[in-house]
Design an enzyme around this catalytic site. Structure first.
Site, short mmCIF file in Angstrom:
data_model
loop_
_atom_site.label_atom_id
_atom_site.label_comp_id
_atom_site.label_asym_id
_atom_site.label_seq_id
_atom_site.Cartn_x
_atom_site.Cartn_y
_atom_site.Cartn_z
N ASN A 1 5.71 12.80 0.34
CA ASN A 1 6.16 11.71 -0.53
C ASN A 1 7.68 11.68 -0.64
O ASN A 1 8.34 12.73 -0.66
CB ASN A 1 5.50 11.78 -1.92
CG ASN A 1 5.74 13.07 -2.66
OD1 ASN A 1 5.77 14.14 -2.07
ND2 ASN A 1 5.88 12.99 -3.97
N GLU B 1 10.68 9.86 -2.89
CA GLU B 1 10.95 9.07 -4.09
C GLU B 1 12.34 8.45 -4.03
O GLU B 1 13.15 8.78 -3.16
CB GLU B 1 10.78 9.96 -5.33
CG GLU B 1 9.33 10.43 -5.45
CD GLU B 1 9.03 11.20 -6.73
OE1 GLU B 1 9.96 11.55 -7.48
OE2 GLU B 1 7.81 11.44 -6.97
N CYS C 1 4.28 7.18 -0.95
CA CYS C 1 3.36 8.32 -0.96
C CYS C 1 3.38 9.05 0.39
O CYS C 1 3.67 8.46 1.43
CB CYS C 1 1.94 7.85 -1.22
SG CYS C 1 1.63 7.19 -2.86
N GLU D 1 0.78 10.06 2.12
CA GLU D 1 -0.24 9.55 3.04
C GLU D 1 0.29 8.38 3.84
O GLU D 1 0.10 8.30 5.07
CB GLU D 1 -1.48 9.09 2.26
CG GLU D 1 -2.19 10.19 1.49
CD GLU D 1 -1.67 10.34 0.07
OE1 GLU D 1 -0.44 10.21 -0.15
OE2 GLU D 1 -2.48 10.60 -0.83
N CYS E 1 -4.02 7.62 -3.99
CA CYS E 1 -3.96 6.40 -4.80
C CYS E 1 -4.67 5.26 -4.07
O CYS E 1 -4.96 5.34 -2.86
CB CYS E 1 -2.52 6.03 -5.11
SG CYS E 1 -1.64 5.24 -3.75
N CYS F 1 -2.97 3.81 -0.87
CA CYS F 1 -3.11 4.67 0.31
C CYS F 1 -4.53 4.58 0.88
O CYS F 1 -4.71 4.59 2.10
CB CYS F 1 -2.76 6.12 -0.02
SG CYS F 1 -0.99 6.36 -0.26
N1 THU Z 1 1.86 10.53 -4.52
C1 THU Z 1 1.52 10.70 -3.21
O1 THU Z 1 2.37 11.02 -2.37
N2 THU Z 1 0.24 10.49 -2.85
C2 THU Z 1 -0.75 10.14 -3.70
O2 THU Z 1 -1.87 9.92 -3.27
C3 THU Z 1 -0.49 10.01 -5.14
C4 THU Z 1 0.92 10.15 -5.54
C5 THU Z 1 3.24 10.76 -4.91
C6 THU Z 1 3.97 9.52 -5.30
C7 THU Z 1 5.05 10.05 -6.19
O3 THU Z 1 6.12 10.50 -5.39
C8 THU Z 1 4.40 11.27 -6.85
O4 THU Z 1 3.29 11.60 -6.02
C9 THU Z 1 3.94 11.04 -8.26
O5 THU Z 1 3.15 9.92 -8.35
#
Ligand code: THU
Length: 160
Positions: free
Chosen positions: A65, A67, A76, A78, A115, A118
């Site tokens: 991930n 940000e 994310c 994935e 999520c 994804c």
């Molecule tokens: N996140 C993912 O990378 N994958 C997921 O399936 C759920 C959330 C990340 C997004 C963000 O950077 C952090 O987790 C918190 O939501």
């Protein structure tokens, strides 16, 4: 007149106590997802996620991930992995994806689950590739394996 029927959707999956119980391919993919957590850039949530995609060629593509100060601009793990996998290997099918998540780099006890956005992207690439894509969710205490994306996204939009 017509009738009303109550229906039920059942989802089967496998639970493993340890990544050592996975088959060789899945264990290697799971370890790749855990290793990929190191590439997470998560200064805001401090939640690190790694994902690893296995192509039908056997090649593994991983992502983490990313940000951003403008929150919605992040992505994310994935989707980072799947978008790169398809961008770099457009003629391959994705046959499996492993996901590992945890706070401050420590894997959660229960697997972190992907999520909705994804899952939708997984569904797209599963359909494009024409092969079932298994989904392996890795936690410290247990691992869940779903044989195909449909199992984590029932009633996938497929009407176009
Ligand atoms: N996140 C993912 O990378 N994958 C997921 O399936 C759920 C959330 C990340 C997004 C963000 O950077 C952090 O987790 C918190 O939501």
């Amino acid at each position: 007149m017509g009738t009303m029927t109550n229906k039920e959707i059942r989802i089967g999956y496998s639970e493993f106590d340890s990544i050592d119980l996975l088959n060789d391919d899945d264990r290697i993919l799971a370890q790749s997802a855990i290793d990929a957590m190191k590439g997470s850039y998560a200064p805001y949530s401090k939640f690190n996620v790694g994902a690893a995609v296995r192509l039908d060629s056997g090649e593994i593509i991983s992502g983490a991930n990313q940000e951003n100060a403008a929150y919605p601009s992040g992505l994310c793990a994935e989707r980072t992995a799947m978008f790169y996998a398809n961008a770099s290997h457009p003629d391959s099918s994705m046959i499996s994806i492993a996901i590992a998540g945890g706070r401050d780099g420590i894997l959660c006890g229960n697997p972190a689950t992907p999520c909705g956005a994804c899952r939708q992207v997984m569904a797209e690439y599963q359909k494009k590739g024409g092969l079932d894509m298994s989904v392996i969710l890795i936690g410290r205490d247990r691992i869940w394996k779903f044989d195909k994306v449909d199992d984590i996204l029932p009633l996938i939009f497929d009407s176009l």
